[in-house]
Design a protein around this motif. Structure first.
Motif, PDB file in Angstrom:
ATOM      1  N   ARG A 168      -2.108 -39.438 -18.844  1.00  0.00           N
ATOM      2  CA  ARG A 168      -1.290 -40.432 -18.376  1.00  0.00           C
ATOM      3  C   ARG A 168      -1.353 -40.784 -16.918  1.00  0.00           C
ATOM      4  N   ALA A 169      -1.619 -39.584 -16.146  1.00  0.00           N
ATOM      5  CA  ALA A 169      -2.199 -39.815 -14.812  1.00  0.00           C
ATOM      6  C   ALA A 169      -3.653 -40.439 -14.808  1.00  0.00           C
ATOM      7  N   ALA A 170      -4.320 -40.293 -15.571  1.00  0.00           N
ATOM      8  CA  ALA A 170      -5.613 -40.939 -15.387  1.00  0.00           C
ATOM      9  C   ALA A 170      -5.794 -42.417 -15.908  1.00  0.00           C
ATOM     10  N   TRP A 171      -4.813 -42.701 -16.875  1.00  0.00           N
ATOM     11  CA  TRP A 171      -4.792 -43.891 -17.336  1.00  0.00           C
ATOM     12  C   TRP A 171      -4.185 -44.875 -16.155  1.00  0.00           C
ATOM     13  N   LEU A 172      -3.209 -44.286 -15.356  1.00  0.00           N
ATOM     14  CA  LEU A 172      -2.510 -45.207 -14.257  1.00  0.00           C
ATOM     15  C   LEU A 172      -3.441 -45.256 -13.116  1.00  0.00           C
ATOM     16  N   GLN A 173      -4.194 -44.008 -12.809  1.00  0.00           N
ATOM     17  CA  GLN A 173      -5.152 -44.070 -11.894  1.00  0.00           C
ATOM     18  C   GLN A 173      -6.163 -45.041 -11.900  1.00  0.00           C
ATOM     19  N   GLY A 174      -6.755 -45.251 -13.058  1.00  0.00           N
ATOM     20  CA  GLY A 174      -7.928 -46.141 -13.571  1.00  0.00           C
ATOM     21  C   GLY A 174      -7.280 -47.423 -13.132  1.00  0.00           C
ATOM     22  N   TYR A 175      -6.038 -47.876 -13.687  1.00  0.00           N
ATOM     23  CA  TYR A 175      -5.539 -49.133 -13.327  1.00  0.00           C
ATOM     24  C   TYR A 175      -5.422 -49.461 -11.978  1.00  0.00           C
ATOM     25  N   ARG A 176      -4.834 -48.515 -11.097  1.00  0.00           N
ATOM     26  CA  ARG A 176      -4.586 -48.699  -9.641  1.00  0.00           C
ATOM     27  C   ARG A 176      -6.010 -48.667  -8.858  1.00  0.00           C
ATOM     28  N   LEU A 177      -6.961 -47.970  -9.593  1.00  0.00           N
ATOM     29  CA  LEU A 177      -8.374 -47.991  -8.811  1.00  0.00           C
ATOM     30  C   LEU A 177      -9.104 -49.451  -8.967  1.00  0.00           C
ATOM     31  N   LEU A 178      -8.784 -50.007  -9.915  1.00  0.00           N
ATOM     32  CA  LEU A 178      -9.415 -51.390 -10.004  1.00  0.00           C
ATOM     33  C   LEU A 178      -8.717 -52.292  -9.392  1.00  0.00           C
ATOM     34  N   ARG A 179      -7.362 -52.246  -9.305  1.00  0.00           N
ATOM     35  CA  ARG A 179      -6.516 -53.184  -8.410  1.00  0.00           C
ATOM     36  C   ARG A 179      -6.839 -53.088  -6.881  1.00  0.00           C
ATOM     37  N   ALA A 180      -7.074 -51.705  -6.509  1.00  0.00           N
ATOM     38  CA  ALA A 180      -7.482 -51.449  -5.153  1.00  0.00           C
ATOM     39  C   ALA A 180      -9.061 -52.186  -4.976  1.00  0.00           C
ATOM     40  N   ALA A 181      -9.755 -52.024  -5.907  1.00  0.00           N
ATOM     41  CA  ALA A 181     -11.185 -52.590  -5.755  1.00  0.00           C
ATOM     42  C   ALA A 181     -11.067 -54.264  -5.607  1.00  0.00           C
ATOM     43  N   GLU A 182     -10.305 -54.899  -6.561  1.00  0.00           N
ATOM     44  CA  GLU A 182      -9.804 -56.244  -6.263  1.00  0.00           C
ATOM     45  C   GLU A 182      -9.420 -56.359  -4.658  1.00  0.00           C
ATOM     46  N   MET A 183      -8.531 -55.845  -4.358  1.00  0.00           N
ATOM     47  CA  MET A 183      -8.332 -55.691  -2.846  1.00  0.00           C
ATOM     48  C   MET A 183      -9.468 -55.905  -1.922  1.00  0.00           C
ATOM     49  N   LEU A 184     -10.415 -54.784  -2.140  1.00  0.00           N
ATOM     50  CA  LEU A 184     -11.461 -54.599  -1.276  1.00  0.00           C
ATOM     51  C   LEU A 184     -12.366 -56.023  -1.524  1.00  0.00           C
ATOM     52  N   GLY A 185     -12.429 -56.523  -2.631  1.00  0.00           N
ATOM     53  CA  GLY A 185     -13.309 -57.860  -2.881  1.00  0.00           C
ATOM     54  C   GLY A 185     -12.765 -58.816  -2.032  1.00  0.00           C
ATOM     55  N   ALA A 186     -11.419 -58.949  -1.983  1.00  0.00           N
ATOM     56  CA  ALA A 186     -10.821 -60.048  -1.223  1.00  0.00           C
ATOM     57  C   ALA A 186     -11.115 -59.875   0.260  1.00  0.00           C
ATOM     58  N   ALA A 187     -10.859 -58.828   0.799  1.00  0.00           N
ATOM     59  CA  ALA A 187     -11.173 -58.427   2.109  1.00  0.00           C
ATOM     60  C   ALA A 187     -12.508 -58.528   2.528  1.00  0.00           C
ATOM     61  N   TRP A 188     -13.590 -58.322   1.759  1.00  0.00           N
ATOM     62  CA  TRP A 188     -14.925 -58.311   1.938  1.00  0.00           C
ATOM     63  C   TRP A 188     -15.148 -59.787   2.167  1.00  0.00           C
ATOM     64  N   ALA A 189     -14.751 -60.681   1.153  1.00  0.00           N
ATOM     65  CA  ALA A 189     -14.954 -62.344   1.323  1.00  0.00           C
ATOM     66  C   ALA A 189     -14.402 -62.760   2.855  1.00  0.00           C
ATOM     67  N   ALA A 190     -13.215 -62.208   3.041  1.00  0.00           N
ATOM     68  CA  ALA A 190     -13.033 -62.649   4.384  1.00  0.00           C
ATOM     69  C   ALA A 190     -13.639 -62.258   5.413  1.00  0.00           C
ATOM     70  N   LEU A 191     -14.174 -61.163   5.326  1.00  0.00           N
ATOM     71  CA  LEU A 191     -15.114 -60.499   6.265  1.00  0.00           C
ATOM     72  C   LEU A 191     -16.212 -61.173   6.262  1.00  0.00           C
ATOM     73  N   ASP A 192     -16.827 -61.579   5.124  1.00  0.00           N
ATOM     74  CA  ASP A 192     -18.014 -62.442   5.146  1.00  0.00           C
ATOM     75  C   ASP A 192     -17.932 -63.797   5.948  1.00  0.00           C
ATOM     76  N   ALA A 193     -16.716 -64.211   5.451  1.00  0.00           N
ATOM     77  CA  ALA A 193     -16.671 -65.452   6.380  1.00  0.00           C
ATOM     78  C   ALA A 193     -16.379 -65.517   7.582  1.00  0.00           C
ATOM     79  N   ALA A 194     -15.966 -64.565   8.175  1.00  0.00           N
ATOM     80  CA  ALA A 194     -15.869 -64.239   9.813  1.00  0.00           C
ATOM     81  C   ALA A 194     -17.234 -64.078  10.133  1.00  0.00           C
ATOM     82  N   ALA A 195     -18.173 -63.227   9.444  1.00  0.00           N
ATOM     83  CA  ALA A 195     -19.172 -62.945  10.145  1.00  0.00           C
ATOM     84  C   ALA A 195     -19.984 -64.177  10.306  1.00  0.00           C
ATOM     85  N   ALA A 196     -20.038 -65.022   9.170  1.00  0.00           N
ATOM     86  CA  ALA A 196     -20.749 -66.555   9.290  1.00  0.00           C
ATOM     87  C   ALA A 196     -20.243 -67.356  10.286  1.00  0.00           C
ATOM     88  N   HIS A 197     -18.961 -67.431  10.489  1.00  0.00           N
ATOM     89  CA  HIS A 197     -18.195 -68.075  11.880  1.00  0.00           C
ATOM     90  C   HIS A 197     -18.868 -67.510  13.013  1.00  0.00           C
TER      91      HIS A 197
END
Length: 338
Positions: free
Chosen positions: A185-214
């Motif tokens: 049960r712990a591994a099941w929930l950790q896997g879901y949370r891990l990929l949600r956090a990876a999605e969050m990192l992706g959005a932050a990276w896109a913002a950072l890339d836009a800032a660097a280009a600017h």
């Protein structure tokens, strides 16, 4: 290869600039999910005997990151993990197979839902006629519940691209009880949370890339603002923080795939803490670096920050960061030296 394929597809089909328009369009969403299913993404983590690809979280990581980068308006992470990563013995046909069938064929996707203290559900990626998938702990493992279908406008929450909705407390339309050990049960929930956090990192990276280009393009006093140490050092610090979080996340995914329970739990805590600290900061700095342009609706920079803050809140936000620090300081419950 997975990352390059996902980037090409989403660049063409779902750039971040169309996220607000697509979020509330059932026809667009239906067509998008049908194409995603044809690519095989929902079946990536499903065991091979059940008709999936039998891959691990490491293979799903780049998909989650690209979903965040492109502000994907479909519930990819939830439909890739919550049913597919259940213990192998659960995938023997019956009700679970019936629940999975529309997801894998592309005819429907489930909207992930979290239960609130008053019994109501906070639903993400809600669309008319889309059922909500919620879960709770049970004595034997977990209980999965289908609610809905959703109805009414999805206008709750900070992120307009996530289509959040509140469902009143009520009886679920269908229930599936799955027997799981505490470790499973712990591994099941950790896997879901891990990929949600990876999605969050992706959005932050896109913002950072836009800032660097600017910063490379914006000129003041005859030179790019990125030449100033106050600007480039902040960008470099944010890049390092996001990269540190990503390295920790990939290691956590590897340990979860290897079923190393205790090391995986600690690695997941480290990653989640780093992600919750670095992603909001990078997205906020990206808006500040754009100056007046960053706070204009037309720039779209606010959408990255809102996606980051939305996911951070769904993961527990500041309260969760305190819990993670306790986990790491106590090292699995053992009293740590001062």
């Amino acid at each position: 290869m997975m990352e390059a394929s996902a980037r090409r597809f989403l660049d063409e089909r779902h750039p971040a600039t169309v996220a607000c328009r697509m979020a509330g369009d059932p026809a667009e969403q239906s067509d998008l999910w049908a194409t995603v299913a044809q690519l095989g993404w929902p079946a990536l983590l499903l065991p091979e005997p059940a008709g999936g690809m039998g891959q691990g979280l490491g293979a799903a990581w780049p998909l989650a990151v690209q979903a965040g980068r492109h502000l994907l308006t479909a519930p990819l992470v939830a439909n890739m993990t919550l049913l597919q990563r259940l213990p192998a013995e659960s995938h023997d046909g019956g009700k679970l197979a019936a629940w999975l069938e529309p997801v894998l064929t592309g005819s429907a996707a489930y909207a992930p839902a979290q239960r609130r203290p008053d019994g109501s559900l906070l639903v993400e990626y809600a669309l008319a006629q889309r059922q909500a998938l919620a879960w709770r702990y049970s004595q034997a493992g977990i209980r999965l519940e289908l609610h809905g279908p959703c109805a009414g406008p999805a206008g709750v929450g900070i992120d307009p691209t996530a289509g959040s909705l509140r469902l009143a407390a009520g009886r679920p339309a269908d229930i599936l009880d799955v027997s799981m050990s505490d470790g499973q049960r712990a591994a099941w929930l950790q896997g879901y949370r891990l990929l949600r956090a990876a999605e969050m990192l992706g959005a932050a990276w896109a913002a950072l890339d836009a800032a660097a280009a600017h910063a490379r393009q914006r000129q003041q006093f005859g030179r790019a603002i990125g030449a100033n140490q106050a600007v480039k050092h902040r960008l470099a610090n944010d890049w390092m923080a996001l990269d540190d979080a990503a390295l920790a996340g990939k290691e956590a995914a590897r340990l979860l795939d290897d079923a190393a329970d205790e090391p995986a739990a600690r690695a997941c805590a480290v990653f989640e803490l780093l992600a919750l600290e670095s992603a909001p900061r990078a997205a906020q700095h990206a808006i500040q670096l754009h100056g007046a342009l960053g706070i204009a609706w037309e720039s779209g920079m606010h959408l990255y920050l809102k996606r980051v803050l939305h996911i951070a809140a769904m993961l527990g936000g500041g309260r969760r960061r305190s819990e993670l620090l306790d986990i790491l300081w106590n090292d699995g419950g053992q009293a740590a030296a001062a």
